[in-house]
Scaffold this motif. Sequence first.
Motif, PDB file in Angstrom:
ATOM      1  N   ASN A  60       0.820  -1.209   0.000  1.00 26.40           N
ATOM      2  CA  ASN A  60       0.000   0.000   0.000  1.00 26.40           C
ATOM      3  C   ASN A  60       0.850   1.254   0.000  1.00 26.40           C
ATOM      4  O   ASN A  60       1.722   1.432   0.857  1.00 26.40           O
ATOM      5  N   GLY A  82      -2.029  -0.969  -3.770  1.00 25.37           N
ATOM      6  CA  GLY A  82      -3.155  -0.342  -3.098  1.00 25.37           C
ATOM      7  C   GLY A  82      -2.734   0.982  -2.500  1.00 25.37           C
ATOM      8  O   GLY A  82      -1.543   1.320  -2.469  1.00 25.37           O
ATOM      9  N   THR A 115      -3.153   3.508   1.059  1.00 25.00           N
ATOM     10  CA  THR A 115      -3.464   3.449   2.482  1.00 25.00           C
ATOM     11  C   THR A 115      -4.123   4.750   2.896  1.00 25.00           C
ATOM     12  O   THR A 115      -3.546   5.837   2.706  1.00 25.00           O
ATOM     13  N   SER A 116      -5.314   4.663   3.451  1.00 30.21           N
ATOM     14  CA  SER A 116      -6.024   5.887   3.813  1.00 30.21           C
ATOM     15  C   SER A 116      -5.287   6.649   4.911  1.00 30.21           C
ATOM     16  O   SER A 116      -5.300   7.882   4.926  1.00 30.21           O
ATOM     17  N   THR A 128      -7.758  11.569  -2.094  1.00 28.50           N
ATOM     18  CA  THR A 128      -7.789  10.185  -2.564  1.00 28.50           C
ATOM     19  C   THR A 128      -8.050  10.126  -4.066  1.00 28.50           C
ATOM     20  O   THR A 128      -7.382   9.382  -4.805  1.00 28.50           O
ATOM     21  N   ASP A 164      -8.062   2.610  -1.202  1.00 32.43           N
ATOM     22  CA  ASP A 164      -8.657   2.570   0.129  1.00 32.43           C
ATOM     23  C   ASP A 164      -9.509   3.821   0.294  1.00 32.43           C
ATOM     24  O   ASP A 164      -8.986   4.937   0.350  1.00 32.43           O
ATOM     25  N   GLU A 189     -11.840   4.456   2.818  1.00 38.07           N
ATOM     26  CA  GLU A 189     -12.497   4.507   4.126  1.00 38.07           C
ATOM     27  C   GLU A 189     -13.908   3.923   3.985  1.00 38.07           C
ATOM     28  O   GLU A 189     -14.081   2.828   3.467  1.00 38.07           O
ATOM     29  N   ASN A 202     -11.629  -0.334  -1.617  1.00 38.40           N
ATOM     30  CA  ASN A 202     -11.765  -0.935  -0.299  1.00 38.40           C
ATOM     31  C   ASN A 202     -12.744  -0.082   0.508  1.00 38.40           C
ATOM     32  O   ASN A 202     -12.521   1.119   0.673  1.00 38.40           O
ATOM     33  N   GLU A 204     -14.812   0.210   4.168  1.00 36.37           N
ATOM     34  CA  GLU A 204     -14.885  -0.289   5.545  1.00 36.37           C
ATOM     35  C   GLU A 204     -16.223   0.055   6.188  1.00 36.37           C
ATOM     36  O   GLU A 204     -16.789   1.120   5.927  1.00 36.37           O
ATOM     37  N   ARG A 217     -14.830  -4.451   3.674  1.00 38.95           N
ATOM     38  CA  ARG A 217     -14.137  -4.625   4.958  1.00 38.95           C
ATOM     39  C   ARG A 217     -15.125  -4.546   6.116  1.00 38.95           C
ATOM     40  O   ARG A 217     -16.011  -3.686   6.147  1.00 38.95           O
ATOM     41  N   SER A 233      -2.824  -7.848   2.589  1.00 38.15           N
ATOM     42  CA  SER A 233      -2.546  -6.409   2.473  1.00 38.15           C
ATOM     43  C   SER A 233      -1.592  -5.962   3.573  1.00 38.15           C
ATOM     44  O   SER A 233      -1.567  -6.544   4.663  1.00 38.15           O
ATOM     45  N   GLY A 255      -1.612  -2.559   4.409  1.00 34.29           N
ATOM     46  CA  GLY A 255      -2.247  -1.402   5.034  1.00 34.29           C
ATOM     47  C   GLY A 255      -1.292  -0.239   5.192  1.00 34.29           C
ATOM     48  O   GLY A 255      -0.556   0.120   4.271  1.00 34.29           O
TER      49      GLY A 255
END
Length: 259
Positions: free
Chosen positions: A18, A37, A39-40, A60, A77, A79, A105, A107, A135, A208, A210
């Motif tokens: 990520n 990927g 990562t937020s 993003t 990612d 969120e 992704n 969540e 997620r 992942s 992350g």
Amino acid sequence: MTGFADLHHAAEPLFLSNAWDHASAMALAAQGFGAVGTTSLGVAAAAGLRDGASATRDETLRLALTLGTEAFFLSVDAEGGFSEDPGEVGEFARELAAVGAVGINLEDGLGPVERHAAKIAAVKAAAPDLFVNARTDTYWLGDGEGTRSRLDAYRQAGADGVFVPGLTDPDEIAALVGHLGDFPLNILYSPTGPTVPHLTDLGVRRVSLGSLLYRRALGAALETVADIRAGRAPQGTAPSYADVQTWGHRSDPAHSARR
């Protein structure tokens, strides 16, 4: 030609590193990663914003715009989709797909199952080809209760795979893989959890990293400055100026070799 979804059904699980900016993504791609990927946490922290607060929608999307035409698969990612309105989440997903992202992704933050399922359905309606990694935070924020029922609901809503960060017990991972069958399970790598080969043996289809790389990069920077201040030669390696210049330069979309 192998697509992003196909990587979740290959002989080896998809190992997803990520990135948090253009240079980090390109550096990973240069190491042979065919999928990257975001990562937020890294995107938010680099912009001076809080992660998980729906504050980084623009950042993003801007990062996806710079990476979406590069020669690797990009999963973003997002969120919780930066909104509680499924329609707005679907529109954000459409924008991601339009700039070249192939995965998202999403969540649930242990919010209502029905609301998250509606977001997933909205994403699949707005961007049918976008791989939705749904997620649940049942282990990240709780004790694991309700994991299977949440994942079943998200799968029914149209998710293409499911992600359970915080789950590290091998027996519980194996049991969840058995429950899901061929449906891809994504596990967040933990230095104190199973190794990647062990996760492979357990049947995990996506691993992942992350925010780990971003946090490790910050840690390396702090260790380096501490060594220099103390009169010690810094340990570890550093990319050259020329390498970073190369990684930080956005490719001409007209000349990018997309998969």
